[in-house]
Enzyme design. Structure first.
Site, PDB file in Angstrom:
ATOM      1  N   ASP A  43       7.132   6.761  12.224  1.00  0.00           N
ATOM      2  CA  ASP A  43       6.438   6.620  10.942  1.00  0.00           C
ATOM      3  C   ASP A  43       6.994   5.499  10.074  1.00  0.00           C
ATOM      4  OD1 ASP A  43       4.449   7.552   9.117  1.00  0.00           O
ATOM      5  OD2 ASP A  43       4.775   9.565   9.915  1.00  0.00           O
ATOM      6  N   GLU A  51     -13.264   4.989  -3.634  1.00  0.00           N
ATOM      7  CA  GLU A  51     -12.590   3.771  -3.180  1.00  0.00           C
ATOM      8  C   GLU A  51     -13.592   2.657  -2.882  1.00  0.00           C
ATOM      9  OE1 GLU A  51     -11.578   6.829  -2.345  1.00  0.00           O
ATOM     10  OE2 GLU A  51      -9.418   6.858  -2.714  1.00  0.00           O
ATOM     11  N   TYR A 108      -5.899   7.611   6.956  1.00  0.00           N
ATOM     12  CA  TYR A 108      -5.112   8.701   7.538  1.00  0.00           C
ATOM     13  C   TYR A 108      -5.162   8.530   9.052  1.00  0.00           C
ATOM     14  CZ  TYR A 108      -6.977  10.530   3.077  1.00  0.00           C
ATOM     15  OH  TYR A 108      -7.388  10.680   1.776  1.00  0.00           O
ATOM     16  N   ARG A 109      -4.002   8.446   9.686  1.00  0.00           N
ATOM     17  CA  ARG A 109      -3.964   8.171  11.126  1.00  0.00           C
ATOM     18  C   ARG A 109      -4.580   9.299  11.947  1.00  0.00           C
ATOM     19  NH1 ARG A 109       1.995   9.614  10.683  1.00  0.00           N
ATOM     20  NH2 ARG A 109       2.093  11.701  11.576  1.00  0.00           N
ATOM     21  N   TRP A 162      -4.029  14.490   7.383  1.00  0.00           N
ATOM     22  CA  TRP A 162      -4.201  14.598   5.937  1.00  0.00           C
ATOM     23  C   TRP A 162      -2.954  15.202   5.326  1.00  0.00           C
ATOM     24  CZ3 TRP A 162      -9.594  17.117   6.826  1.00  0.00           C
ATOM     25  CH2 TRP A 162     -10.598  16.149   6.686  1.00  0.00           C
ATOM     26  N   ASN A 167     -14.731  10.250  -0.933  1.00  0.00           N
ATOM     27  CA  ASN A 167     -13.356   9.751  -0.866  1.00  0.00           C
ATOM     28  C   ASN A 167     -13.158   8.951   0.412  1.00  0.00           C
ATOM     29  OD1 ASN A 167     -10.552   9.911  -2.111  1.00  0.00           O
ATOM     30  ND2 ASN A 167     -10.156  10.394   0.051  1.00  0.00           N
TER      31      ASN A 167
END
Ligand SMILES: Cc1cc2nc3c(=O)[nH]c(=O)nc-3n(C[C@H](O)[C@H](O)[C@H](O)COP(=O)(O)O)c2cc1C
Ligand SMILES: [Mn+2]
Length: 502
Positions: free
Chosen positions: A280, A231, A174-175, A188, A170
Site C-alpha cells: 500500500d 466529483e 478505490y482499488r 471502500w 459519488n
C-alpha cells in the site's frame, strides 16, 4: 487551450511535450511493470505506454501523473496553486457591487452551471459491449504490483455510486482486487463516501467503474470532496467543459462517455470477501480484511481500449502528485473555514495522513492549538496523525526551516499536545485500527500568556547592509555565489558544507 478531453488526447499531448515513452518490448504485468515504473518514477522520468503486455491485447498506461509538470499539464495550468485559485475565486464570491462586478459574478455563476455533467446518447466507451459469459477480466492487463500481493489489482479506477436516499452521485478511487473472471473486491475504506452509500443500501446496489478517463476527471476521483458534492461537477468546473455521460447497458448508472473501459455491476449487502494483502501507499502491506464483492454484469470499452494503471508503495510514488494536487487545490477552501491559515504542506514521505505542517497568522494564546483541532476536524484531513504549526513567515515547504523552528521554539512539556481521534484505515501503527493518538507540535513564537518568558527577537541583518553588500559583492573578490544573500546554505555547490564536514 483546455485540459485534454479524453485519455487519447492526453496521451497525444504528453507525447508532443516529450513526456511519454512507448515501450514495444514484451513485459509482464506480474511485478515486472512495477519494477520498471519504480525506477522511472524515482528518476523523474516520463509516462510509460506499454504496448505489448504479456497475456493482454490492451496497452497499459502508467506514470501519467508522475511529475509536477505533468500534473500541471493535466489541468492545463501554469501551477497547481493556479488551479486552486480558480476554485477559490468561486468560493469567495461576494454579493456583487456595481455593474462590472455583477457581470463578473454572472460569469462565475455560469461557469458553475456549465460544470454540471450532461447526458449524451452514445459514447466511445460502449463501442464494444460484453455481457454474461463474455465478461472476462483476464483480458485486461491488470497488474500484480508487489511480491506479497494477494492477486492482481485494478489501481486507477473511478468508482461511481449513488446515495440510495438522495440519489446524489459519488465518484471515488478505490482499488479492486481481481477475484475471478467476473468479480473483484471493492476496497471502500470506512471514512469514504462510497462506503457510506453502500452502508445506506438495504439490498443490492448498482456500481460502475470507469477506467481510462481524461486526466482531470481521473484526478477528481481521488479528491476528498464533502459527500454531497459530485466529483464530476468539480471535473467539469476544472475542465471548463461538462463531463459527458451515457447510460450504462446493464445498470441504471450513468458512466463517462469518454472512458476507455467501463465495468458495470452490483454489490450486495453482506456479500463479502477477504481483500488483501496489498502493498500500500503506507510503504507496508495492508493485511487481508473483509470488503464487499463487486459482481460484474458487463464490460464495455473502446474497440482498442487502453488500460490505465498506477503503483502505490513506499513513497515517493506516482500518487504523490495526485496528493500534492489535492494539497494545493484545496488550500483556498481550507482558508475559507480557517482563515488564519497561511499555507500548509503534507510531506510526501508522510504518506499524506501522517503529517501536516501548517503556518498561521498567530493572534492569541492557544491559536496554534486551535488550528491543530481545526485540522483534526476538517474532512479527510481529520485523519492527520501529527500537526506541526509554525508562524506565518516560515516556509512550510522548506523542511530544513521547519525542523529548525521545531528544534528552536518548542518546550516539549509546554508545546506538545497529545490528543486522540480517528486515524487512517490503513495505518498499521496505532494499537487499535481506525483510532489512536494524535500529536500536535506548536513551533510558533509563544507569549507570556502561554507561559513563556519574553520571546527574543529573531536575528535579521539590517536591510540597508544587505543591499550594500549585494551591490559591492564583486568588489570583495570572494569567489562564491553568495551574492543573493538569502542566508541559505547551498546544497549542491556547497563548498562551505564540504568545509564543515572536514
Ligand atoms: C492511487 C490511489 C488509490 C487509492 N485507493 C483507495 C482505496 O483502495 N480505498 C479507499 O478507500 N481510498 C483509496 N484512495 C483514496 C481515495 O480515492 C480518496 O480518499 C477519495 O477522496 C475517495 O473519494 P470519496 O471522498 O468520494 O470517498 C486512493 C487514492 C489514490 C490516489
Ligand atoms: Mn466523494
Amino acid at each position: 487551450m483546455a485540459p485534454a478531453a479524453d485519455l487519447r488526447a492526453w496521451i497525444a499531448l504528453l507525447e508532443r511535450e516529450g513526456e511519454l515513452q512507448r515501450i514495444a518490448a514484451a513485459v509482464d504485468p506480474d511485478l515486472e511493470i512495477t519494477e520498471i515504473n519504480d525506477r522511472v518514477v524515482k528518476a523523474g522520468g516520463p509516462a510509460l505506454l506499454f504496448e505489448n503486455v504479456k497475456s493482454s491485447r490492451h496497452p497499459l498506461l502508467i506514470n501519467q501523473f508522475g511529475t509536477e509538470r505533468r500534473m500541471c499539464l493535466a489541468f492545463d495550468a501554469p501551477s497547481l496553486d493556479a488551479v486552486g485559485a480558480k476554485l477559490g475565486d468561486v468560493l469567495e464570491m461576494q454579493p456583487p457591487q456595481g455593474l462590472v462586478a455583477k457581470v463578473k459574478g454572472l460569469q462565475k455563476l455560469k461557469s458553475i452551471a456549465d460544470s454540471l455533467p450532461k447526458t449524451v446518447r452514445s459514447g466511445p466507451c460502449q463501442e464494444v459491449v460484453l455481457r454474461g459469459d463474455d465478461v472476462n477480466l483476464d483480458a485486461l492487463p491488470i497488474q500484480t504490483c508487489w511480491p506479497l500481493d494477494a492477486a492482481p489489482f485494478v489501481t486507477l479506477p473511478a468508482v461511481i455510486t449513488h446515495d440510495p436516499r438522495t440519489g446524489q452521485r459519488n465518484v471515488g478511487m478505490y482499488r479492486l482486487q481481481k477475484l475471478d473472471r467476473r468479480s473483484t473486491a471493492m476496497h471502500w475504506q470506512i471514512h469514504k463516501d462510497g462506503r457510506a452509500d453502500y452502508l445506506m443500501t438495504d439490498g443490492k446496489m448498482e456500481v460502475a467503474v470507469a477506467l481510462g478517463l481524461d486526466p482531470v476527471t481521473t484526478y477528481t476521483a481521488s479528491a476528498p470532496l464533502p459527500k454531497h458534492i459530485d466529483e464530476l461537477m468539480l471535473a467539469g468546473f476544472l475542465r471548463g467543459e461538462p463531463v459527458e455521460l451515457v447510460k450504462g447497458v446493464t445498470i441504471d448508472v450513468e458512466v463517462p462517455a469518454n472512458a476507455e473501459i467501463v465495468l458495470e455491476g452490483t454489490i450486495t449487502k453482506d456479500d463479502l470477501t477477504d481483500e488483501g494483502p496489498f502493498g500500500d501507499h503506507t510503504g507496508y502491506y495492508t493485511p487481508a480484511e473483509p470488503f464487499p464483492v463487486f459482481r460484474i454484469s458487463a464490460i464495455t470499452m473502446r474497440s482498442d481500449a487502453i488500460y490505465p494503471s498506477i503503483v502505490v508503495g513506499k513513497p515517493p510514488q506516482e500518487d504523490a502528485w495526485l496528493g500534492k494536487a489535492t494539497e494545493r487545490i484545496f488550500l483556498p477552501a481550507i482558508k475559507m473555514s480557517v482563515p488564519e491559515i497561511v499555507d500548509y504542506d503534507l510531506p510526501i514521505a508522510g504518506a499524506f495522513h501522517n503529517c501536516c505542517i501548517v503556518s498561521i497568522r498567530k493572534q492569541f494564546p492557544g491559536h496554534a492549538q486551535k488550528v491543530m483541532h481545526a485540522i483534526w476536524g476538517l474532512g479527510l484531513l481529520s485523519l492527520t496523525k501529527s500537526v506541526v504549526v509554525v508562524d506565518e513567515r516560515v516556509n512550510v515547504h522548506d523542511y530544513e526551516e521547519v525542523f529548525f523552528r521545531v528544534c528552536a521554539n518548542v518546550d516539549p512539556k509546554r508545546d506538545v499536545l497529545l490528543s486522540e481521534g480517528p486515524l487512517d484505515h490503513l495505518d498499521h501503527a496505532p494499537t487499535l485500527q481506525f483510532y489512536g493518538g494524535k500529536l500536535g507540535i506548536d513551533a510558533t513564537h509563544k507569549g507570556p500568556a502561554e507561559g513563556a518568558r519574553e520571546w527574543p527577537p529573531e536575528i535579521e541583518m539590517a536591510p540597508e547592509m544587505k543591499e550594500l553588500v549585494t551591490r559591492r559583492w564583486a568588489e570583495y573578490g570572494i569567489a562564491l555565489d553568495a551574492s543573493a544573500g538569502d542566508g541559505k546554505m547551498r546544497q549542491s555547490s556547497g563548498p562551505l558544507r564540504q568545509l564543515l564536514r572536514r
